[in-house]
Design a protein around this motif. Sequence first.
Motif, PDB file in Angstrom:
ATOM      1  N   SER A 157       0.857  -1.185   0.000  1.00 38.69           N
ATOM      2  CA  SER A 157       0.000   0.000   0.000  1.00 38.69           C
ATOM      3  C   SER A 157       0.899   1.243   0.000  1.00 38.69           C
ATOM      4  N   LEU A 158       0.803   2.043  -1.060  1.00 39.87           N
ATOM      5  CA  LEU A 158       1.750   3.147  -1.276  1.00 39.87           C
ATOM      6  C   LEU A 158       1.171   4.482  -0.812  1.00 39.87           C
ATOM      7  N   HIS A 159       1.974   5.212  -0.035  1.00 45.02           N
ATOM      8  CA  HIS A 159       1.561   6.518   0.488  1.00 45.02           C
ATOM      9  C   HIS A 159       2.750   7.473   0.486  1.00 45.02           C
ATOM     10  N   SER A 160       2.445   8.768   0.688  1.00 43.27           N
ATOM     11  CA  SER A 160       3.513   9.737   0.947  1.00 43.27           C
ATOM     12  C   SER A 160       3.116  10.557   2.170  1.00 43.27           C
ATOM     13  N   PHE A 161       4.137  11.088   2.852  1.00 44.11           N
ATOM     14  CA  PHE A 161       3.850  11.862   4.074  1.00 44.11           C
ATOM     15  C   PHE A 161       4.489  13.241   4.003  1.00 44.11           C
ATOM     16  N   ALA A 162       3.867  14.190   4.710  1.00 44.80           N
ATOM     17  CA  ALA A 162       4.328  15.578   4.703  1.00 44.80           C
ATOM     18  C   ALA A 162       5.636  15.700   5.489  1.00 44.80           C
ATOM     19  N   PRO A 163       6.606  16.480   4.970  1.00 48.58           N
ATOM     20  CA  PRO A 163       7.884  16.623   5.678  1.00 48.58           C
ATOM     21  C   PRO A 163       7.741  17.313   7.037  1.00 48.58           C
ATOM     22  N   VAL A 164       6.707  18.154   7.150  1.00 48.65           N
ATOM     23  CA  VAL A 164       6.438  18.826   8.424  1.00 48.65           C
ATOM     24  C   VAL A 164       4.952  18.658   8.702  1.00 48.65           C
ATOM     25  N   TYR A 165       4.618  18.181   9.899  1.00 50.20           N
ATOM     26  CA  TYR A 165       3.196  18.033  10.235  1.00 50.20           C
ATOM     27  C   TYR A 165       2.954  18.689  11.580  1.00 50.20           C
ATOM     28  N   ALA A 166       1.975  19.589  11.603  1.00 50.43           N
ATOM     29  CA  ALA A 166       1.621  20.319  12.829  1.00 50.43           C
ATOM     30  C   ALA A 166       2.874  20.939  13.464  1.00 50.43           C
TER      31      ALA A 166
END
Length: 267
Positions: A157-166
């Motif tokens: 299952s492929l995803h990407s994540f934000a380099p900065v979160y909150a």
Amino acid sequence: MVLDRVGDTSLLLDSQDVPPVLEDNAAGRSPFLLTCDHYGRSIPRILGDLGLPAAELTRHIAWDPGIAGVAEALSKHLDAHLIAQRYSRLVIDCNRPPDALSSIPRISEATLIPGNEGLAREAAELRRRAVFDPYHRRIGEVIDRRLRDTVPTVLVSLHSFAPVYAGIARPWHIGTLYHRDTRLPPLVLKLLRAEPDLVVGDNEPYAVSDETDYTIPVHGEARGLMNTGIEIRQDLIADRDGQSQWAERLARIFLETETMLRAQQLL
Ligand SMILES: [Zn+2]
């Protein structure tokens, strides 16, 4: 009166809206079955812009930036079937149980989603029927067929994540996400950690759970398939060059993984 037509998905998607499910390489021969829940950021025309400015609809709250290009290239390199979903996670999140509060979020990170505020149950059901159900039905059908034909199947299952979160910077370049599968994730982690330039997350920046995920628990764990989630940091795959480099790297790693699985007679 529209209630008697809530099963009619044409109320949400008309002939000018794209179908929710996108497939690449459906005849691919790889054991890896690729899914991409947050591939797209389309919004059904009838929902307008969900009350959001354009800048909100292109950032990570709306989709997983960069992962579409990685997923398509990886599908080609591995000769793997890719099943992806074109609508924004703000319409309905295809990796959340439909009864979770975050399924149709009223707030994402710090952004209020006006188009999701005070949504009637029937309207939420309609989004599920038009977007969520066809996507997951298709993944289920493909797994059914593969199992029937005794085709080895490993769910990725492929995803990407934000380099900065909150406000918090995330150090990892890539992470594996898993819960109950003890076979595949250690192999993928070992190979990723052998790459000298990578900071690798082990269930970072997220872990998989039945409450916060849908694709891995339902299509991977409940079906007894080996599985892992892959999360790539979005700044690394912001352009075509980054996407193709990461697809090449992941293709190499998954081919090595396949060799190891075969050596252990897990495939
Ligand atoms: Zn995602």
